[in-house]
Design an enzyme around this catalytic site. Structure first.
Site, PDB file in Angstrom:
ATOM      1  CE1 TYR A   1      -4.375  -1.536   4.869  1.00 40.24           C
ATOM      2  CE2 TYR A   1      -3.391   0.042   4.697  1.00 40.24           C
ATOM      3  CZ  TYR A   1      -4.045  -0.892   4.381  1.00 40.24           C
ATOM      4  OH  TYR A   1      -4.030  -1.091   2.520  1.00 40.24           O
TER       5      TYR A   1
ATOM      6  CB  SER B   1      -1.005  -0.398   1.353  1.00 41.39           C
ATOM      7  OG  SER B   1      -1.476   1.351   0.855  1.00 41.39           O
TER       8      SER B   1
END
Length: 277
Positions: free
Chosen positions: A158, A145
């Site tokens: 995350y 990501s």
């Protein structure tokens, strides 16, 4: 190591039932690849299998939970028995989590780690040996990501998981330098998928209004998963080490690397606009 022709190549994609996984499966199918798909959601997996069949491509779809060691071993055994060594391994399965760290229960960390980190490690551990032994140009694709290099407030847990995927991918690429297998790590920005709407994605402490703002941002500003899929296919065919794609991803990459103090201010402002703060 580039892979100019995907026709007849065996491409395995985890988390293929929706979002980036689904779009990536269809993108490879359109280029003549043979698909091996897994997902924890059997209904979604069946729908994607039907879509791929409609394109005239071959597809083996098997339900699997990447966070379950026994399930992954059984999945790998069946794939190797029916398909053999895969040409492209796409470790895509992943989940999101939004919430202030101190208000996030420990079980949220474990769940995120099991899917986002251990799922990638298991995929590589179980499929890489046969990919190397089979010879020929092959590639591992790990989906990280933009938060793996440019974290945002309220995404600490995350971001930690995606930092792990990015670091692992870069180190693995060096370990495989003298083999036939290359590694591509993909760092998408905000993508218009259902990743922000699943159960357990938002911490209980996050107000409903903030959750709705976050979902609205992804719907209105997020990049299409089809664009990410095309970037992944291009990365495989061109042998790219890293693919940065999607809303804010590339600016974040360069600003964070060159001007970290400016990025800090940018990240806080962006988080407020996205609904994270």
């Amino acid at each position: 190591m580039s892979m100019k022709n995907l026709a007849g190549k065996n491409v395995l994609i985890t988390g293929a039932g929706s979002g980036i996984g689904r779009s990536t499966a269809l993108a490879f199918a359109r280029r003549g690849a043979r698909l091996v798909l897994s997902d924890i959601n059997q209904d979604n997996l069946a729908k994607v299998e039907f879509e791929i069949a409609a394109l005239g491509a071959t597809c083996l779809a098997l339900p699997a939970n990447v966070g379950d060691d026994n399930a992954m071993r059984a999945f790998a055994d069946e794939v190797h028995a029916r398909v053999g060594a895969v040409d492209v391994l796409v470790n895509n399965a992943g989940i999101a989590y939004c919430g202030n760290f101190l208000n996030s229960p420990p079980e949220s960390w474990q769940r995120l780690y099991d899917v986002n980190v251990k799922g990638v490690l298991s995929g590589c551990y179980l499929f890489l040996p046969k990919m190397i032994a089979a010879g020929g140009v092959r590639r591992v694709v790990n989906i990280a990501s933009a938060n793996g290099f440019a974290p945002l407030p309220t995404l600490a847990v995350y971001s930690a998981s995606k930092f792990a995927v990015l670091g692992f991918s870069e180190a693995l690429s060096m370990e495989l330098e003298d083999t036939n297998v290359g590694v591509t790590v993909v760092c998408p920005g905000a993508i218009n998928t259902a990743i922000t709407t699943g159960a357990g994605v938002v911490a209980p402490s996050v107000p409903e209004a903030q959750k709705l703002r976050l979902q609205e941002y992804y719907r209105n500003q997020g990049t299409s998963p089809d664009r990410v899929a095309d970037a992944i296919v291009d990365g495989v065919m061109c042998g790219r080490n890293m693919v940065v794609v999607g809303t804010s991803a590339r600016p974040s990459y360069h600003v964070k690397r060159l001007f970290p103090s400016i990025y800090r201010k940018f990240a806080i402002a962006t988080s407020r606009r996205m609904g994270f703060l």
